[in-house]
Design a protein around this motif. Sequence first.
Motif, PDB file in Angstrom:
ATOM      1  N   UNK A 191      28.368  52.399  79.054  1.00 57.97           N
ATOM      2  CA  UNK A 191      28.569  53.707  80.024  1.00 57.97           C
ATOM      3  C   UNK A 191      27.091  54.096  80.647  1.00 57.97           C
ATOM      4  N   UNK A 192      25.868  53.516  80.381  1.00 57.59           N
ATOM      5  CA  UNK A 192      24.882  53.553  80.950  1.00 57.59           C
ATOM      6  C   UNK A 192      24.770  53.134  82.469  1.00 57.59           C
ATOM      7  N   UNK A 193      24.198  53.602  83.360  1.00 56.81           N
ATOM      8  CA  UNK A 193      23.722  53.168  84.793  1.00 56.81           C
ATOM      9  C   UNK A 193      22.559  52.664  84.403  1.00 56.81           C
ATOM     10  N   UNK A 194      22.428  51.179  84.570  1.00 56.57           N
ATOM     11  CA  UNK A 194      21.073  50.487  84.034  1.00 56.57           C
ATOM     12  C   UNK A 194      20.678  49.612  85.356  1.00 56.57           C
ATOM     13  N   UNK A 195      19.310  49.419  85.346  1.00 57.13           N
ATOM     14  CA  UNK A 195      18.806  48.530  86.228  1.00 57.13           C
ATOM     15  C   UNK A 195      18.088  47.250  85.406  1.00 57.13           C
ATOM     16  N   UNK A 196      18.297  46.150  85.727  1.00 54.09           N
ATOM     17  CA  UNK A 196      17.644  44.933  84.812  1.00 54.09           C
ATOM     18  C   UNK A 196      16.754  44.217  85.712  1.00 54.09           C
ATOM     19  N   UNK A 197      15.767  43.520  85.238  1.00 54.28           N
ATOM     20  CA  UNK A 197      14.961  42.461  85.841  1.00 54.28           C
ATOM     21  C   UNK A 197      15.329  41.057  84.978  1.00 54.28           C
ATOM     22  N   UNK A 198      15.764  40.299  85.830  1.00 55.52           N
ATOM     23  CA  UNK A 198      16.425  38.984  85.162  1.00 55.52           C
ATOM     24  C   UNK A 198      15.276  37.803  85.433  1.00 55.52           C
ATOM     25  N   UNK A 207      29.238  46.950  75.496  1.00 57.23           N
ATOM     26  CA  UNK A 207      28.294  46.157  74.662  1.00 57.23           C
ATOM     27  C   UNK A 207      27.072  46.771  74.796  1.00 57.23           C
ATOM     28  N   UNK A 208      25.870  46.152  74.833  1.00 55.04           N
ATOM     29  CA  UNK A 208      24.567  46.614  74.768  1.00 55.04           C
ATOM     30  C   UNK A 208      23.769  45.471  75.174  1.00 55.04           C
ATOM     31  N   UNK A 209      22.382  46.046  76.169  1.00 61.28           N
ATOM     32  CA  UNK A 209      21.556  45.120  76.874  1.00 61.28           C
ATOM     33  C   UNK A 209      20.331  45.550  76.527  1.00 61.28           C
ATOM     34  N   UNK A 210      19.421  44.390  76.058  1.00 62.61           N
ATOM     35  CA  UNK A 210      18.096  44.707  75.835  1.00 62.61           C
ATOM     36  C   UNK A 210      17.312  43.376  76.182  1.00 62.61           C
ATOM     37  N   UNK A 211      15.801  43.554  76.524  1.00 62.99           N
ATOM     38  CA  UNK A 211      15.026  42.652  76.870  1.00 62.99           C
ATOM     39  C   UNK A 211      14.911  41.572  75.918  1.00 62.99           C
ATOM     40  N   UNK A 212      15.217  40.182  76.787  1.00 65.24           N
ATOM     41  CA  UNK A 212      15.254  38.795  75.725  1.00 65.24           C
ATOM     42  C   UNK A 212      16.845  38.462  75.467  1.00 65.24           C
ATOM     43  N   UNK A 258      20.664  33.432  82.759  1.00 70.31           N
ATOM     44  CA  UNK A 258      19.394  34.061  82.968  1.00 70.31           C
ATOM     45  C   UNK A 258      19.112  34.829  81.497  1.00 70.31           C
ATOM     46  N   UNK A 259      17.930  35.426  81.701  1.00 69.33           N
ATOM     47  CA  UNK A 259      17.276  36.226  80.253  1.00 69.33           C
ATOM     48  C   UNK A 259      16.975  37.546  81.096  1.00 69.33           C
ATOM     49  N   UNK A 260      17.191  38.381  80.200  1.00 64.87           N
ATOM     50  CA  UNK A 260      16.614  39.799  80.557  1.00 64.87           C
ATOM     51  C   UNK A 260      15.343  39.982  80.394  1.00 64.87           C
ATOM     52  N   UNK A 261      14.590  40.394  81.276  1.00 62.39           N
ATOM     53  CA  UNK A 261      12.939  40.612  81.094  1.00 62.39           C
ATOM     54  C   UNK A 261      12.817  42.156  81.038  1.00 62.39           C
ATOM     55  N   UNK A 262      13.757  43.077  81.734  1.00 62.13           N
ATOM     56  CA  UNK A 262      13.320  44.380  81.425  1.00 62.13           C
ATOM     57  C   UNK A 262      14.694  45.096  81.930  1.00 62.13           C
ATOM     58  N   UNK A 263      14.734  46.276  81.124  1.00 58.94           N
ATOM     59  CA  UNK A 263      16.041  47.128  81.323  1.00 58.94           C
ATOM     60  C   UNK A 263      15.380  48.609  81.404  1.00 58.94           C
ATOM     61  N   UNK A 264      15.955  49.076  82.374  1.00 58.21           N
ATOM     62  CA  UNK A 264      15.796  50.533  82.785  1.00 58.21           C
ATOM     63  C   UNK A 264      16.915  51.260  82.992  1.00 58.21           C
ATOM     64  N   UNK A 265      16.967  52.431  82.107  1.00 59.55           N
ATOM     65  CA  UNK A 265      18.132  53.617  82.318  1.00 59.55           C
ATOM     66  C   UNK A 265      17.485  54.734  82.942  1.00 59.55           C
ATOM     67  N   UNK A 266      18.364  55.517  83.878  1.00 58.16           N
ATOM     68  CA  UNK A 266      17.784  56.704  84.469  1.00 58.16           C
ATOM     69  C   UNK A 266      16.322  56.563  85.121  1.00 58.16           C
ATOM     70  N   UNK A 267      15.795  55.259  85.554  1.00 62.88           N
ATOM     71  CA  UNK A 267      14.557  55.098  86.088  1.00 62.88           C
ATOM     72  C   UNK A 267      13.384  54.805  85.208  1.00 62.88           C
ATOM     73  N   UNK A 268      13.600  54.993  83.806  1.00 59.16           N
ATOM     74  CA  UNK A 268      12.738  54.731  82.761  1.00 59.16           C
ATOM     75  C   UNK A 268      13.143  53.632  82.039  1.00 59.16           C
ATOM     76  N   UNK A 269      11.833  52.949  81.826  1.00 59.30           N
ATOM     77  CA  UNK A 269      11.953  51.629  80.907  1.00 59.30           C
ATOM     78  C   UNK A 269      12.690  52.002  79.448  1.00 59.30           C
ATOM     79  N   UNK A 270      13.496  51.161  79.191  1.00 61.59           N
ATOM     80  CA  UNK A 270      14.343  51.255  77.871  1.00 61.59           C
ATOM     81  C   UNK A 270      14.405  50.244  77.047  1.00 61.59           C
ATOM     82  N   UNK A 271      14.405  50.424  75.753  1.00 63.91           N
ATOM     83  CA  UNK A 271      14.468  49.174  74.675  1.00 63.91           C
ATOM     84  C   UNK A 271      16.004  48.461  74.888  1.00 63.91           C
ATOM     85  N   UNK A 272      16.895  49.530  74.985  1.00 62.11           N
ATOM     86  CA  UNK A 272      18.277  49.003  75.054  1.00 62.11           C
ATOM     87  C   UNK A 272      19.273  49.881  75.995  1.00 62.11           C
TER      88      UNK A 272
END
Length: 190
Positions: A51-58, A10-15, A33-47
């Motif tokens: 397969x992406x290694x991501x970091x999320x703020x919940x 799937x996909x993950x995006x803020x909100x 929870x609600x996703x506040x922020x998504x980062x992919x490769x250390x950069x803030x991402x919209x989605x």
Amino acid sequence: HLQAGKLEGGALRPGSRVVLVPGVPGCGPGTPATVKCVEVDGCVARVARAGDAAEVALAGSGVDLSAVPSGAVLCHADFPAPLVTRFEARVVVLDAPVPLLRGAQVTLHAHSAREAGSVTALVALLDAKTGETARVRPRCLARGQTGVVEVTAGRSMVLEEYADYRSLGRVALREGGRTVAVGIVTRLIE
């Protein structure tokens, strides 16, 4: 506080509305929870996509999301992953010092989860060439043999049948620091 992991589908995006399974201790089996922020490769991402290694703020309602247990899975709020303690798996026994026996105490490894457990039943020994049942309820599974085993985990863990969701349907059984068997989940029991 950011939570890191690999997006398996799937996909993950803020909100996005999500649920943590098995959940934060003290909050029940699933923590919304609600996703506040998504980062992919250390950069803030919209989605973030599969397969992406991501970091999320919940953001959760009054929940300490810094206490997320290792092995927790972030799911769509309407489709939480199943929690199981007993399952059947088709495994191949590796270079184990002793055969795999009913009652063997093992450490289960599946995706990022690790849990103590035991082999509660040896269901079948399978023919290596055809995959057909060669013997029902064998006494043991020796090195190189393939079989179906029933495994019970000490605590609930997120698993899926391999046919339904490959990345959550692979398991490894370890004993004394050695991997004794690897395989796929064929049936969720409870």
